[in-house]
Design an enzyme around this catalytic site. Structure first.
Site, mmCIF file in Angstrom:
data_model
loop_
_atom_site.group_PDB
_atom_site.id
_atom_site.type_symbol
_atom_site.label_atom_id
_atom_site.label_comp_id
_atom_site.label_asym_id
_atom_site.label_seq_id
_atom_site.Cartn_x
_atom_site.Cartn_y
_atom_site.Cartn_z
ATOM 1 N N GLY A 13 0.788 -1.226 0.000
ATOM 2 C CA GLY A 13 0.000 0.000 0.000
ATOM 3 C C GLY A 13 0.819 1.273 0.000
ATOM 4 N N MET A 16 6.855 3.508 -3.666
ATOM 5 C CA MET A 16 8.311 3.505 -3.695
ATOM 6 C C MET A 16 8.786 4.256 -4.930
ATOM 7 S SD MET A 16 10.980 0.274 -3.827
ATOM 8 C CE MET A 16 10.485 -0.219 -5.499
ATOM 9 N N PRO A 17 9.528 5.353 -4.761
ATOM 10 C CA PRO A 17 10.064 6.073 -5.922
ATOM 11 C C PRO A 17 10.914 5.144 -6.787
ATOM 12 C CG PRO A 17 10.284 7.407 -3.950
ATOM 13 C CD PRO A 17 9.855 6.037 -3.497
ATOM 14 N N LEU A 19 13.351 5.880 -8.760
ATOM 15 C CA LEU A 19 14.771 6.242 -8.812
ATOM 16 C C LEU A 19 15.243 6.544 -7.403
ATOM 17 C CD1 LEU A 19 17.300 6.833 -10.525
ATOM 18 C CD2 LEU A 19 16.569 9.230 -10.576
ATOM 19 N N GLY A 20 16.279 5.840 -6.970
ATOM 20 C CA GLY A 20 16.803 6.045 -5.629
ATOM 21 C C GLY A 20 18.307 6.227 -5.653
ATOM 22 N N LEU A 21 18.880 6.323 -4.469
ATOM 23 C CA LEU A 21 20.317 6.489 -4.315
ATOM 24 C C LEU A 21 20.896 5.271 -3.626
ATOM 25 C CD1 LEU A 21 22.903 8.280 -4.406
ATOM 26 C CD2 LEU A 21 22.280 9.065 -2.113
ATOM 27 N N GLY A 22 21.845 4.604 -4.275
ATOM 28 C CA GLY A 22 22.552 3.486 -3.667
ATOM 29 C C GLY A 22 23.691 3.998 -2.796
ATOM 30 N N TYR A 53 26.874 -2.350 4.488
ATOM 31 C CA TYR A 53 27.491 -1.209 3.807
ATOM 32 C C TYR A 53 28.244 -0.305 4.785
ATOM 33 C CZ TYR A 53 24.164 -2.291 0.003
ATOM 34 O OH TYR A 53 23.425 -2.906 -0.965
#
Length: 272
Positions: A13, A16-17, A19-22, A53
């Protein structure tokens, strides 16, 4: 610029965009935090991280600072993280792990749960498990012009599971990439298509992914590249261009070295 980025409506629901940033880190200390602050102020709203990370503290501090300055609200951000590093694989059935993750949703500790590096058969096994309460909202896998994963993508789309592609440029600059690895960004077909639209190879690949229906999380700490990666919503690849890029698929997996040591494990997700 955030309003330019299309979103995927997850089966949980939430949006989620695409395009994101890794934030995978073989970077200098504090470099990721600075990149996150710059990216959010450019319009990024999807941040991808993981325990292994070692960037979560920097990211948290950067987000907190922007919230305190009134430049962003926490509810505007979609932040993805994963479990702590596994140095030795266990024989725990991932269905048991999934049941434990479902309890996190029930307790309100997370909004959406998903998986990473799962193949079609593994996704299907979760979907068919007894007493399933929540379907995987997302499957994050390596996906690039040299690893198109068309069957996996179509299976996921059909079953309401979104996909996020990582290493979409072939992970250039990462310390684990062999010197003779194919250079996706220099592929003649992609370069040619880029010239057609007056776009970089990276922009062509990102646009190709979004038009195929999956999200992408390219990593960069360079402000120019962060802005360039966001500048992909003023053009559209033709169907012919899209097919031409899919045809580049050679099954090349840039992160294979991470998993080859576990190829004898019964839940190994790739071809043995």
């Amino acid at each position: 610029m955030a309003d330019k980025v299309p979103s995927i409506r997850l089966n949980s629901g939430y949006d989620m965009p695409m395009l994101g940033l890794g934030t995978y880190n073989n970077l200098k200390p504090n470099e990721v935090g600075g990149a996150v602050k710059a990216a959010i102020q450019m319009g990024y709203r999807h941040i991808d991280t993981a325990w292994r990370y070692k960037t979560e503290p920097e990211i948290g501090a950067a987000v907190k600072e922007l919230i305190q300055e009134g430049k962003i609200k926490r509810e505007e951000l979609f932040i993805v993280t994963k479990d702590e590093e596994v140095t030795k694989p266990t024989m725990t059935d991932y269905l048991d792990t999934w049941r434990a993750m479902e309890k996190l949703v029930d307790k309100g500790l997370v909004r959406s749960i998903g998986v990473s590096n799962f193949n079609t058969q593994q996704l299907e096994r979760i979907l068919k498990m007894d007493g399933l309460k929540y379907k995987p909202a997302n499957n994050q896998v390596e996906m690039s012009p040299y690893l198109a994963q068309e069957d996996l993508l179509q299976f996921s789309l059909k079953n309401g599971i979104s996909t996020t592609g990582y290493a979409s440029f072939g992970a250039p600059g990462q310390d684990y990439i062999p010197k003779d690895a194919p250079k996706t960004l220099e592929d003649p077909t992609i370069v040619k298509i880029g010239k057609k639209y007056n776009k970089s190879s990276a922009q062509v690949i990102l646009r190709w992914g979004i038009q195929r229906g999956f999200a992408l999380v390219p990593k960069s700490t360079n402000p120019f590249r962060l802005a360039q990666n966001m500048d992909i919503f003023d053009f559209k690849l033709s169907e012919e261009d899209t097919k031409e890029i899919v045809a580049l698929d050679r099954g090349y997996r840039s992160n294979a070295h991470h998993f080859n040591r576990w190829k004898d494990h019964p839940f190994y997700p790739y071809e043995k």
